[in-house]
Each structure stands twice: as structure tokens, then as C-alpha cells.
Design an enzyme around this catalytic site. Structure first.
Site, short mmCIF file in Angstrom:
data_model
loop_
_atom_site.label_atom_id
_atom_site.label_comp_id
_atom_site.label_asym_id
_atom_site.label_seq_id
_atom_site.Cartn_x
_atom_site.Cartn_y
_atom_site.Cartn_z
N TYR A 143 82.13 -95.58 36.97
CA TYR A 143 82.44 -94.88 38.22
C TYR A 143 83.68 -94.02 38.12
CZ TYR A 143 78.48 -96.82 40.63
OH TYR A 143 77.19 -97.10 41.00
N ASN A 171 71.21 -99.25 47.04
CA ASN A 171 70.46 -97.99 47.09
C ASN A 171 69.65 -97.73 45.81
OD1 ASN A 171 72.55 -97.31 45.38
ND2 ASN A 171 73.43 -95.73 46.69
N GLU A 185 79.06 -90.37 31.04
CA GLU A 185 78.38 -91.63 31.41
C GLU A 185 77.42 -92.07 30.30
OE1 GLU A 185 78.37 -90.53 36.20
OE2 GLU A 185 76.48 -90.86 35.16
P1 GDP Z 1 75.80 -91.34 44.56
O1 GDP Z 1 76.21 -90.40 43.47
O2 GDP Z 1 74.76 -90.80 45.49
O3 GDP Z 1 75.45 -92.73 44.09
O4 GDP Z 1 77.09 -91.53 45.48
P2 GDP Z 1 78.65 -91.50 45.14
O5 GDP Z 1 78.90 -91.16 43.71
O6 GDP Z 1 79.31 -90.69 46.21
O7 GDP Z 1 79.04 -93.02 45.39
C1 GDP Z 1 78.76 -93.99 44.45
C2 GDP Z 1 78.58 -95.30 45.17
O8 GDP Z 1 79.72 -95.57 46.00
C3 GDP Z 1 77.38 -95.34 46.11
O9 GDP Z 1 76.18 -95.70 45.46
C4 GDP Z 1 77.83 -96.37 47.12
O10 GDP Z 1 77.62 -97.68 46.64
C5 GDP Z 1 79.33 -96.16 47.21
N1 GDP Z 1 79.65 -95.28 48.34
C6 GDP Z 1 79.78 -93.94 48.31
N2 GDP Z 1 80.08 -93.45 49.52
C7 GDP Z 1 80.16 -94.52 50.35
C8 GDP Z 1 80.45 -94.68 51.75
O11 GDP Z 1 80.69 -93.72 52.50
N3 GDP Z 1 80.43 -95.95 52.26
C9 GDP Z 1 80.17 -97.03 51.47
N4 GDP Z 1 80.17 -98.24 52.05
N5 GDP Z 1 79.89 -96.92 50.15
C10 GDP Z 1 79.89 -95.69 49.58
#
Ligand code: GDP
Ligand code: MG
Length: 201
Positions: free
Chosen positions: A54, A156, A170
Site C-alpha cells: 500500500y 471489496n 507492486e
Molecule cells: P482502490 O485502489 O480502489 O482499492 O482504493 P484506494 O487505493 O483508494 O484504497 C485502498 C484501500 O483503502 C481500499 O480498498 C479500502 O480498503 C481503503 N480505503 C480507501 N478509501 C477509504 C475510505 O474512504 N474509507 C475507508 N474506510 N477505507 C478506505
């Protein structure tokens, strides 16, 4: 510069996807797009790997924290903290707890616009609001609201790289140099050949 058809992206089927017996359904959705599977493995990641994964994007902490604070405001709710880094620290801990709980499937998909195509098929981050027709929109039902109440990561199903740069970093974390296979897929001729010669006898 790499040819667009060489673009690669990392997809993880997270522990909930494996437990829901959705491996085949998820692979089917990516495979039929025309992208090529360049590598695949099943593994139980360590918490260290999840953290490195991450944090490959140095902006991720700030961006995710800001996005989360904004989404609380939009809903008229008070964010857990005004400091984006503190908000992300909680999200990252929840992600570490989630990702190490069982096997995940790691895959590399390759092809023209691989990053964008995979993000489109995957759908938005929050299953409740991701589009119908996407993996997250069709195959699961979680929300930020409920995952926040329960103090856990939103379930998700998938991780998909956000950019070709992130993907490269990654992939290097999840796959060794010998684990990706370079090969031709017969169907690629139809996707990429300029003249479509050789179809008619
Ligand atoms: P992705 O690339 O669509 O998986 O999303 P991101 O890279 O922005 O975020 C990675 C992970 O962080 C997501 O799969 C969520 O588990 C968590 N996450 C991101 N944004 C949020 C948020 O606004 N609220 C919460 N609770 N978790 C978040
Ligand atoms: Mg992301």
C-alpha cells in the site's frame, strides 16, 4: 518507452473473494476483456508485504486520508481525525488485519491500457456505490459506513493497481523475476495487428 500492449497491472483477489468462491468468476471477467494473464499465484501475504504494497505510492497516505475526510464531510459526518495521516494509519492497520487472514490470488494482467481496463472492470472502491456491471458492484455488498462501525477494512474483493508506475512497483513485491511468462496469445493478433492479414484464405 514500453509499447502500450506491454502495459501490466497487478490484481489481488483478497481473502473475501477467495472465501466467497469467486476466483473463477473474477478471472473470467478480466480474461474475456482481451488482456493476457502473465502470472498468477496463491499466497498468504505477511503484514510487512501488505504494508509495503500500500505504500508503493508515496502519496497514498495523504491522498487516502484526504479522500476519506472529504467523504465524511459530504455525508455530513465528522471525520475520526482532521489529520489525513492519522486517518490513513487506521485504514492501513485494518487492511493489514484483513489481507493476512487467508490465501489471496495475485495476478498480473497485461495488454493495452491494462491498468485502466482492469480498474473499469473492478469498479469503485466502495461496493455499495461501485457501478452495476463491475466486480465490486455486482459480487459483494459492503460499505464504508458499516466497515467503519465494525472497525475493519471494507471488504471489496479486489486490489487493482492505480497507475502503470504503481503496478511496476507492486508486481516487483509480489512476483520474482522468473515468475512472469512472456508468450503470445493467439487472440492478440485481432486486438493489435494493424492490417488483420491472414484471416481470409
Ligand atoms: P482502490 O485502489 O480502489 O482499492 O482504493 P484506494 O487505493 O483508494 O484504497 C485502498 C484501500 O483503502 C481500499 O480498498 C479500502 O480498503 C481503503 N480505503 C480507501 N478509501 C477509504 C475510505 O474512504 N474509507 C475507508 N474506510 N477505507 C478506505
Ligand atoms: Mg489503490
Amino acid at each position: 518507452m514500453v509499447h502500450p500492449k506491454e502495459e501490466k497491472t497487478l490484481v489481488l483477489i483478497k481473502p473475501d473473494g477467495v472465501q466467497r468462491s469467486l476466483i473463477g468468476e473474477i478471472i473470467r471477467r478480466y480474461e474475456r476483456s482481451g488482456l493476457k494473464l502473465a502470472g498468477m499465484k496463491m499466497t498468504v501475504p505477511t503484514s510487512e508485504l501488505v504494508e509495503k504494497h500500500y505504500l508503493v505510492d508515496p502519496e497514498w497516505r495523504v491522498k487516502t486520508g484526504q479522500k476519506t475526510i472529504e467523504s465524511y464531510r459530504k455525508k455530513g459526518k465528522t471525520p475520526p481525525s482532521e489529520d489525513p495521516l492519522k486517518v490513513t494509519e487506521v485504514i492501513l492497520n485494518n487492511l493489514k488485519n484483513y489481507m493476512v487472514k487467508g490465501p489471496v490470488i495475485a495476478m498480473v494482467w497485461q495488454g493495452m491500457h491494462a491498468v485502466g481496463v482492469v480498474r473499469k472492470i473492478t469498479g469503485g472502491t466502495e461496493p455499495l456505490t461501485s457501478d452495476v456491471g463491475t466486480i465490486r458492484g455486482d459480487l459483494t455488498i459492503d460499505s464504508y459506513e458499516v466497515s467503519d462501525i465494525d472497525g475493519r477494512a471494507v471488504r471489496n474483493l479486489i486490489h487493482a493497481s492505480g497507475s502503470a508506475d504503481d503496478a511496476e512497483k507492486e508486481i516487483a513485491l509480489w512476483f520474482g523475476p522468473g515468475e512472469l511468462i512472456k508468450y503470445n496469445l493467439a487472440g492478440e493478433a485481432i486486438l493489435y495487428d494493424v492490417n488483420l492479414d491472414g484471416i481470409l484464405e
